[in-house]
Design a protein around this motif. Sequence first.
Motif, short mmCIF file in Angstrom:
data_model
loop_
_atom_site.label_atom_id
_atom_site.label_comp_id
_atom_site.label_asym_id
_atom_site.label_seq_id
_atom_site.Cartn_x
_atom_site.Cartn_y
_atom_site.Cartn_z
N ARG A 196 0.81 -1.35 0.00
CA ARG A 196 0.01 -0.01 0.08
C ARG A 196 0.86 1.25 -0.02
O ARG A 196 0.65 2.47 -0.66
CB ARG A 196 -0.85 -0.14 1.19
CG ARG A 196 -1.90 -1.13 1.24
CD ARG A 196 -2.92 -1.15 -0.20
NE ARG A 196 -2.36 -2.04 -1.07
CZ ARG A 196 -2.42 -1.94 -2.24
NH1 ARG A 196 -3.60 -1.23 -2.57
NH2 ARG A 196 -2.05 -2.74 -3.21
N LEU A 197 1.96 1.29 0.59
CA LEU A 197 3.04 2.30 0.56
C LEU A 197 3.63 2.48 -0.67
O LEU A 197 3.55 3.71 -1.20
CB LEU A 197 4.21 2.02 1.52
CG LEU A 197 5.01 3.17 1.61
CD1 LEU A 197 4.71 4.37 2.06
CD2 LEU A 197 6.08 2.92 2.59
N LEU A 198 3.89 1.62 -1.22
CA LEU A 198 4.25 1.82 -2.81
C LEU A 198 3.28 2.18 -3.58
O LEU A 198 3.74 3.25 -4.50
CB LEU A 198 4.89 0.29 -3.47
CG LEU A 198 6.21 -0.19 -2.83
CD1 LEU A 198 6.42 -1.83 -3.28
CD2 LEU A 198 7.59 0.66 -3.00
N SER A 256 7.65 -12.72 -6.87
CA SER A 256 6.18 -13.15 -7.34
C SER A 256 5.47 -12.11 -8.11
O SER A 256 4.29 -12.58 -8.70
CB SER A 256 5.64 -13.73 -6.18
OG SER A 256 5.34 -12.69 -5.32
N GLY A 257 5.94 -10.98 -8.16
CA GLY A 257 4.98 -10.02 -8.69
C GLY A 257 4.13 -9.02 -7.88
O GLY A 257 3.35 -8.04 -8.21
N TYR A 258 4.26 -9.21 -6.44
CA TYR A 258 3.15 -8.58 -5.56
C TYR A 258 3.49 -6.89 -5.66
O TYR A 258 2.63 -6.25 -6.03
CB TYR A 258 3.35 -8.94 -4.20
CG TYR A 258 2.51 -8.62 -3.25
CD1 TYR A 258 1.54 -9.30 -2.54
CD2 TYR A 258 2.52 -7.08 -2.83
CE1 TYR A 258 0.50 -8.70 -1.75
CE2 TYR A 258 1.44 -6.76 -1.71
CZ TYR A 258 0.57 -7.68 -1.42
OH TYR A 258 -0.27 -7.31 -0.42
N SER A 259 4.77 -6.53 -5.62
CA SER A 259 4.78 -5.18 -5.60
C SER A 259 4.71 -4.53 -7.03
O SER A 259 4.37 -3.34 -6.87
CB SER A 259 6.47 -4.93 -5.33
OG SER A 259 7.39 -5.55 -5.91
N ALA A 309 1.50 -0.70 -10.18
CA ALA A 309 0.61 -0.85 -11.32
C ALA A 309 -0.95 -0.26 -11.06
O ALA A 309 -1.37 0.21 -11.76
CB ALA A 309 0.57 -2.09 -11.84
N GLU A 310 -1.23 -0.62 -9.60
CA GLU A 310 -2.51 -0.16 -9.42
C GLU A 310 -2.55 1.50 -9.07
O GLU A 310 -3.51 2.02 -9.40
CB GLU A 310 -2.80 -0.83 -7.99
CG GLU A 310 -3.30 -1.90 -7.93
CD GLU A 310 -3.54 -2.78 -6.54
OE1 GLU A 310 -4.25 -3.83 -6.56
OE2 GLU A 310 -3.28 -2.18 -5.64
N GLY A 311 -1.43 1.78 -8.78
CA GLY A 311 -1.18 3.50 -8.77
C GLY A 311 -1.26 3.98 -10.09
O GLY A 311 -2.03 4.87 -10.23
N VAL A 335 -4.11 -5.25 -13.78
CA VAL A 335 -3.52 -4.13 -14.16
C VAL A 335 -2.45 -4.69 -14.99
O VAL A 335 -1.35 -4.12 -15.32
CB VAL A 335 -2.86 -3.55 -13.01
CG1 VAL A 335 -3.75 -2.69 -12.15
CG2 VAL A 335 -1.98 -4.38 -12.06
N ALA A 336 -2.63 -5.97 -15.63
CA ALA A 336 -1.48 -6.54 -16.58
C ALA A 336 -1.22 -5.57 -17.56
O ALA A 336 -0.01 -5.38 -18.03
CB ALA A 336 -2.08 -7.61 -17.16
N GLU A 337 -2.02 -4.68 -18.07
CA GLU A 337 -1.69 -3.66 -19.29
C GLU A 337 -0.51 -2.59 -18.85
O GLU A 337 -0.05 -2.19 -19.80
CB GLU A 337 -2.83 -3.14 -19.96
CG GLU A 337 -3.50 -2.04 -19.04
CD GLU A 337 -4.68 -2.59 -18.16
OE1 GLU A 337 -5.75 -1.91 -18.00
OE2 GLU A 337 -4.57 -3.80 -17.76
N TYR A 338 -0.62 -2.64 -17.65
CA TYR A 338 0.50 -1.67 -17.23
C TYR A 338 1.92 -2.25 -16.78
O TYR A 338 2.72 -1.28 -16.56
CB TYR A 338 -0.09 -0.79 -15.88
CG TYR A 338 -1.22 0.16 -16.15
CD1 TYR A 338 -1.13 1.36 -16.58
CD2 TYR A 338 -2.56 -0.30 -15.97
CE1 TYR A 338 -2.22 2.10 -16.94
CE2 TYR A 338 -3.60 0.18 -16.36
CZ TYR A 338 -3.29 1.86 -16.67
OH TYR A 338 -4.67 2.41 -17.14
N ILE A 339 2.06 -3.45 -16.98
CA ILE A 339 3.28 -4.04 -16.43
C ILE A 339 3.81 -4.71 -17.69
O ILE A 339 3.23 -5.60 -18.33
CB ILE A 339 2.88 -4.96 -15.36
CG1 ILE A 339 2.25 -4.44 -14.25
CG2 ILE A 339 4.23 -5.77 -15.11
CD1 ILE A 339 1.65 -5.42 -13.09
N ASP A 340 5.25 -4.56 -17.93
CA ASP A 340 5.95 -5.15 -18.71
C ASP A 340 7.03 -5.98 -18.03
O ASP A 340 7.99 -5.26 -17.48
CB ASP A 340 6.77 -4.12 -19.65
CG ASP A 340 7.52 -4.70 -20.97
OD1 ASP A 340 7.98 -5.73 -20.69
OD2 ASP A 340 7.75 -4.19 -21.87
#
Length: 220
Positions: free
Chosen positions: A43-45, A64-67, A72-74, A107-112
Amino acid sequence: MAELTDYILDHIEPEGDYLYRLWRATNVELLHGRMASGHLQGRLLKMLVLMSQPRTILEVGTFSGYSAICMAEGLKELNNPHSKLYTFEINDEQEEFTRPWIEQSPVAEYIDFRIGNAITEAPNMGITFDFMFIDGDKRTYTDTYKALLPLLRDGGFLIADNTLWDGHVADPAYDRDQQTLGIRRFNDLVAKDPSVDTVILPLRDGLTILRKKPRQKSGV
């Protein structure tokens, strides 16, 4: 302390079902599951992304992709369709677990997501980044910093995880531990670097927030 942690988690933005399931799967299926950022740090990130409003983010150490999903939610909430988070994982054995969780996330479209060494590959991308999160091999933190800081825009933010290393950075018993020594070298380097503002938050395992100072314009 556990009661206070529970209190904090009950009074911040909820983790969300997808991240909760990812956290559980990370701890059940992977060694060293605690390496994932988790609810509070995640949540801080996200909050730091919302505050700094980056268009481009570089992450070193996907695990694992959590961060990555949290940041990417932001980006998604900032509502800029051209925003992108580029995340590098050097361990190719991690891809089988991580890629499906990223690609099936909201949020997959925001992550490469890339398997590779950010130190050698990121400088060849031709991208100036607004925000960076370093959470890779602690032994190479200084090399990562030196290679990637030039890619960060003036006024941009760099976040480094695990910079207190369970308190080992201040414990002489770990004077021969290479990961501890790597983090100490990094902490010493950034503390003396006049090009950045630095603060360490004693959150979980230590989180350093750096701001790259704008360069002074030369007078006429």
